[in-house]
Write a protein that holds these residues in place. Structure first.
Motif, mmCIF file in Angstrom:
data_model
loop_
_atom_site.group_PDB
_atom_site.id
_atom_site.type_symbol
_atom_site.label_atom_id
_atom_site.label_comp_id
_atom_site.label_asym_id
_atom_site.label_seq_id
_atom_site.Cartn_x
_atom_site.Cartn_y
_atom_site.Cartn_z
ATOM 1 N N UNK A 195 0.837 -1.202 0.000
ATOM 2 C CA UNK A 195 0.000 0.000 0.000
ATOM 3 C C UNK A 195 0.868 1.247 0.000
ATOM 4 N N UNK A 196 1.915 1.245 0.811
ATOM 5 C CA UNK A 196 2.827 2.392 0.841
ATOM 6 C C UNK A 196 3.540 2.563 -0.499
ATOM 7 N N UNK A 197 3.882 1.436 -1.161
ATOM 8 C CA UNK A 197 4.557 1.546 -2.461
ATOM 9 C C UNK A 197 3.644 2.182 -3.486
ATOM 10 N N UNK A 198 2.339 1.834 -3.443
ATOM 11 C CA UNK A 198 1.396 2.434 -4.391
ATOM 12 C C UNK A 198 1.284 3.933 -4.145
ATOM 13 N N UNK A 199 1.307 4.311 -2.859
ATOM 14 C CA UNK A 199 1.210 5.726 -2.511
ATOM 15 C C UNK A 199 2.566 6.408 -2.502
ATOM 16 N N UNK A 200 3.591 5.712 -3.043
ATOM 17 C CA UNK A 200 4.947 6.257 -2.981
ATOM 18 C C UNK A 200 5.078 7.614 -3.635
ATOM 19 N N UNK A 201 4.356 7.860 -4.705
ATOM 20 C CA UNK A 201 4.452 9.145 -5.401
ATOM 21 C C UNK A 201 3.993 10.291 -4.519
ATOM 22 N N UNK A 202 2.925 10.009 -3.627
ATOM 23 C CA UNK A 202 2.409 11.055 -2.749
ATOM 24 C C UNK A 202 3.293 11.265 -1.527
ATOM 25 N N UNK A 203 4.150 10.268 -1.265
ATOM 26 C CA UNK A 203 5.034 10.378 -0.111
ATOM 27 C C UNK A 203 6.327 11.117 -0.433
ATOM 28 N N UNK A 204 6.670 11.209 -1.745
ATOM 29 C CA UNK A 204 7.935 11.828 -2.138
ATOM 30 C C UNK A 204 7.903 13.328 -1.852
ATOM 31 N N UNK A 205 9.091 13.896 -1.810
ATOM 32 C CA UNK A 205 9.228 15.333 -1.578
ATOM 33 C C UNK A 205 8.701 16.103 -2.778
ATOM 34 N N UNK A 206 8.165 17.272 -2.527
ATOM 35 C CA UNK A 206 7.678 18.173 -3.564
ATOM 36 C C UNK A 206 8.327 19.523 -3.348
#
Length: 989
Positions: free
Chosen positions: A819-830
């Motif tokens: 689940x965390x891997x799928x949401x990995x894009x939202x967890x990355x720095x912006x």
């Protein structure tokens, strides 16, 4: 036969009337016992008020009349002996009245006379009050005539009217009047004796040797002694007036025992001590007045007595007259307020029992004074000795029977140990007291008029006392005391120092239990006054098959059931009515003849005999009218009873119909209410079903979306998986092939260092050296890329779980990580914030039986909500501020002792308030905007955890301290219990 009367309803007019009658502002508890709430006065105050009633100057007038008629010796010994008897009779009467807080009438009721039987004694007592009121007012009128020249007729009227306002408010005002006037009265009463004894020492010897008109002079004569005693015995009824005040004594306690007994003795029987002194004082002042030149006729007037006495106190005749008149006025007002008050009580009791109505004590106060006024206008003072002599026999018989019951029957247990005065528990007639009084009165009156000789005539009063005192215990023994209590009082079983008040069903006032009775007619408790005023019950509460009435018993004994019960009772009632009327008429005719003609010296013996025959014929004719009146009374009474019974039956039938209609109406209302409740219940059920349907639809839509997403993810993963596997598998071979080709090129360049120009140009154009160096790196990168793609595909497959069984043992950590891997894009720095930190604090977990795909949805909702919360929280904050306090999610798993797994997902965001925290699991509740959330994520997650996995799901949060969601699920599911679950919100697998 026991009454079957339907419990009656009280109409408003009846309730208002009884409530008005129950108002004790004016009534002063005239028809009931004095409750503790009303007894506010001290023992000394009550005793002083009661003793204030013995100020009456009729005592002096009686003493003067007796010493003139019978001489000193006969008068002295009559006063001493009769006073001792009155004192002895007063002790038990005063004690029981003060103990049970009841007046003389209520005491008589419960001490052997019965409810209606005591009516006669009320009449006797009322007669005592208006006779002595008339005597006292006449004495006062004589004083007013002497001082102001006011005619006696107007003086009688004035002396009567001024008493009414003083007695209007009962004992409350009388208390104050007696207290204020007591010192003045005592001073003026004692002063003459002191001054006369000092200034005229020979007056005492004159008194001791005074003979008056006595045939025996100053010496003793047995016949004259008996005649004098008869007159003094009439004062025995004064005990009733003393009792009227003693009933207001406080309860006897350990701390007031001596004061209580002192007040009982002093104000009860103790009155006769002062009374005897006043009788002797009247005899003394009469002899003094005659010595001063007053005529024998006037010397017995108290105003003349005290004029002679005050002459030695004041030298001025005007002052002497003024002070004497003042003393007479004070004395007469003090006694006549008591006479008027006691008379109002007696008449109230008398008429309330006969008529079952009570217009108020004040009405009978005026009635009593009106009778006294009539007697005054007829010249009662001139026939004082004759009136009191005849009256005393009934009063003595009454008191004798009453004392015998209190002093003999109760200690010997021939009568109840207590005083029961309420109508509901008494027989109408008790032969013990009433029979003793009637027999003693009849015999003593016959003796008084000379039927049994001179000695019986002289001692007729002693006969009345002795016969009544003897017959009372004898009749009680013969009847075994069964006519005292008609039925047991259930309230007597409760012993309580502070009993609770009982609300009367009729007048709706509150009373102590001692003043209340249970009434089967109303099927409730009513007060003693409302019980007395009840006319329609016909004493149904006391009529039983086992205990016949006194009349029924008498009819059965006399006629031995040879006549019909109705005819037997009719004959007995006629006989009793006829004898009563004949007795009253005979007493009246005999009284008129004896005192108007027989004792007159104006008629010769022949004329007297002729007049006696005329009176006899007149009496016989009157007996015929008495018989007709008695028969008319019996028949009219029967007609009235039959009419009332018929009316009562119709009333019962009507009430039955009303109750039946009320029951039908109640049933209809109940049915209507039940239907309304059913409609409301069905409406509520439909509303709930509709709400559940909407929720289920939304949940199905959400579930379908998640399912579609899972299918899409699984499909994409499947489609990607094949080419990725193909590429990943061939990259290795391609690397080998290329490596071989590179080795070939290198060998070729070694063997042929000098290539043709075209080869050299091509080598330089394609940068062969760079290709030889970079191509292995390129192949390695391709290898790494394909492996990364394979990992992503594997995570998508783990998240969707579509290719696995619906419920199986899985590694929860894999689901969390996927689940965390799928949401990995939202967890990355912006550009607006640093990377969201993930802290994994995994415990050693076994494989957990669960619905892995649905649990992954729960994890997805929690992680997504946390990320949304971070994004909302970071708005308006600078990058350095966020970097100093980075966004962080902590995932903790533990194996609990009871074979449960704990998953805690916490963030360090802003937290949520108590208000919001209580609603986070409710369907459609969301704090996000309309386009950002539906409010179903946590609701569905809650159902997945609680209903699907038999676990618990809770939220712990405080504003400013982050939020933690805690999930607890068992390591193995009870699939049987889950299959049997019929929850309407169950999520389908």
């Amino acid at each position: 036969m026991k009454s079957t009367i339907i419990p009656s309803k009280i109409v408003k007019e009846r309730r208002d009337y009884n409530a008005w009658v129950a108002n004790e502002t004016l009534e002063d508890y005239s028809l009931r016992y004095a409750p503790k709430s009303f007894r506010r006065w001290s023992e000394a105050t009550v005793a002083n008020t009661a003793l204030g009633g013995i100020s009456f100057l009729a005592l002096e007038a009686i003493g003067g009349s007796l010493v003139i008629g019978y001489g000193f010796a006969n008068t002295f010994w009559a006063i001493v002996i009769v006073s001792a008897l009155i004192f002895a009779a007063g002790v038990p009467i005063a004690y029981y009245a003060a103990k049970y807080n009841i007046d003389i009438d209520l005491l008589t009721r419960g001490a052997g006379f019965g409810y209606i039987g005591s009516t006669i004694t009320s009449l006797v007592y009322a007669s005592f009050t208006f006779i002595f009121f008339a005597l006292e007012a006449a004495i006062m009128a004589q004083a007013l005539k002497l001082y102001f020249g006011l005619p006696l007729s107007l003086g009688y009227l004035f002396c009567s009217l001024i008493i009414i306002p003083l007695v209007f408010y009962g004992v409350t005002l009388i208390n104050k009047l007696q207290l204020w006037t007591q010192p003045i009265w005592l001073s003026l009463m004692i002063a003459p004796y002191i001054f006369v004894g000092y200034k005229e020492p020979d007056c005492w010897s004159n008194w001791l040797n005074f003979g008056g008109n006595s045939p025996s002079g100053a010496s003793f004569d047995p016949l004259l002694f008996g005649a004098a005693a008869t007159v003094i015995f009439s004062l025995i009824a004064q005990l009733g007036e003393q009792v009227d005040y003693l009933r207001f004594l406080p309860d006897k306690q350990e701390n007031n025992r001596l004061r209580w007994w002192g007040a009982v003795i002093a104000a009860g029987p103790g009155w006769i001590i002062v009374g005897a002194a006043k009788l002797l004082g009247g005899a003394f002042l009469t002899s003094l007045a005659i010595a001063h030149g007053t005529s024998l006729i006037q010397a017995k007037e108290p105003i003349q007595m005290y004029l002679a006495g005050f002459a030695d106190v004041f030298g001025n005749p005007k002052i002497t007259l003024a002070v004497a008149v003042l003393f007479v006025i004070i004395s007469q007002i003090k006694i006549n307020v008591t006479n008027a008050y006691a008379g109002s009580l007696a008449w109230s009791n008398f008429f309330s029992r006969l008529t079952h109505s009570h217009p108020g004590r004040v009405v009978w106060l005026i009635f009593n004074i009106a009778i006294a006024l009539l007697l005054m206008e007829l010249g009662v003072f001139d026939t004082l000795e004759a009136v009191l002599g005849l009256y005393s026999h009934v009063a003595i018989a009454w008191v004798g029977a009453l004392v015998a019951d209190l002093a003999i029957n109760k200690p010997l247990k021939l009568s109840p140990s207590y005083i029961e005065f309420k109508r509901a528990y008494l027989y109408n007639f008790n032969p013990v007291g009433f029979g003793s009084m009637a027999i003693a009165s009849l015999i003593s009156i016959l003796a008084f008029i000379g039927t049994f000789g001179d000695y019986a005539q002289a001692y007729s009063s002693f006969l009345a006392l002795g016969i009544a005192f003897t017959l009372s215990p004898l009749i009680a023994w013969l009847t075994q005391g069964k006519y005292y209590i008609a039925r047991e009082n259930p309230l007597r079983q409760t012993v309580n120092l502070n009993p609770p008040l009982i609300t009367c069903y009729v007048c709706e006032q509150s009373y102590e239990p001692d003043d209340s009775a249970y009434c089967p007619v109303y099927d409730s408790y009513i007060c003693s006054l409302c019980c007395s005023l009840e006319a329609k019950c016909h004493d149904s509460c006391k009529t039983t098959e086992e205990q016949p009435s006194l009349i029924q018993t008498l009819a059965s004994v006399l006629f031995q059931n040879k006549l019909s019960p109705q005819l037997s009772i009719r004959i007995i009632r006629f006989t009793a009515s006829f004898l009563l009327l004949a007795g009253i008429v005979g007493a009246t005719v005999g009284f008129v003849f004896y005192f108007g003609i027989g004792e007159s010296s104006q008629f010769s013996a022949l004329a007297t005999a002729m007049l006696l025959k005329i009176f006899s014929v007149l009496y016989v004719l009157l007996l015929v009218f008495c018989a007709m009146g008695a028969w008319w009374f019996v028949l009219s009474e029967e007609s009235r009873v039959l009419a009332e019974e018929e009316l009562e039956k119709q009333n019962d039938q009507l009430q039955g119909e009303i109750q039946e209609r009320q029951r039908a109406q109640t049933a209809l209302q109940g049915l209507t209410h039940e239907l309304e409740m059913r409609v409301e219940q069905r409406t509520a059920e439909l509303s709930e079903a509709l709400t559940n349907l909407k929720q289920t639809q939304s949940q199905l839509v959400q579930t379908e979306k998640m399912s579609s997403l899972g299918q899409l993810v699984a499909g994409v993963a499947h489609e990607i998986n094949n080419p990725v596997n193909f590429i990943h598998g061939n990259v290795t071979h391609a690397t080998g092939y290329i490596q071989d080709l590179l080795e070939l090129i290198q060998a070729y360049r070694t063997e042929f260092p000098h290539s043709p120009p075209i080869i050299e140009d091509l080598t330089e154009e394609i940068e062969l050296d760079f290709l030889l160096e970079d191509l292995p790196n390129l192949l390695t990168s391709m290898q790494v890329g394909t492996e990364r793609i394979r990992e992503i595909v594997l995570s998508l497959r783990v998240f969707s779980r579509l290719d696995e069984a619906e419920c199986k043992a899985v590694n929860l950590h894999e689901g969390i990580d996927s689940t965390l891997m799928i949401l990995g894009n939202r967890l990355k720095a912006t550009s607006e914030r640093p990377q969201i930190e993930i802290v994994r604090d995994y415990g050693a977990l076994p494989l957990v039986e669960c619905y892995a795909g649905q649990l992954n949805q729960v994890f997805m909702n929690l992680f997504a909500n946390a990320i949304d919360a971070f994004e909302e929280y970071n708005k308006g904050r600078s990058y350095p501020e966020i970097a100093n306090n980075p966004n962080r999610m902590t995932i903790q798993t533990r194996l609990l002792e009871d074979n449960k797994v704990l998953i805690a997902i916490a963030d360090n965001g802003t937290g949520i308030s108590q208000d919001v925290r209580t609603k986070v699991f409710e369907p459609f509740f969301t704090t996000k905007g309309v386009e950002r959330g539906t409010g179903l994520g946590l609701s569905i997650s809650y159902q997945i955890v609680v209903e699907k996995h038999q676990g618990t799901f809770r939220c712990v949060s405080s504003p400013g301290e982050g939020t933690t969601f805690i999930i607890e699920i068992p390591t193995s599911l009870d699939l049987k219990g889950e299959e049997n679950s019929n929850s309407p919100n169950k999520i389908p697998c």
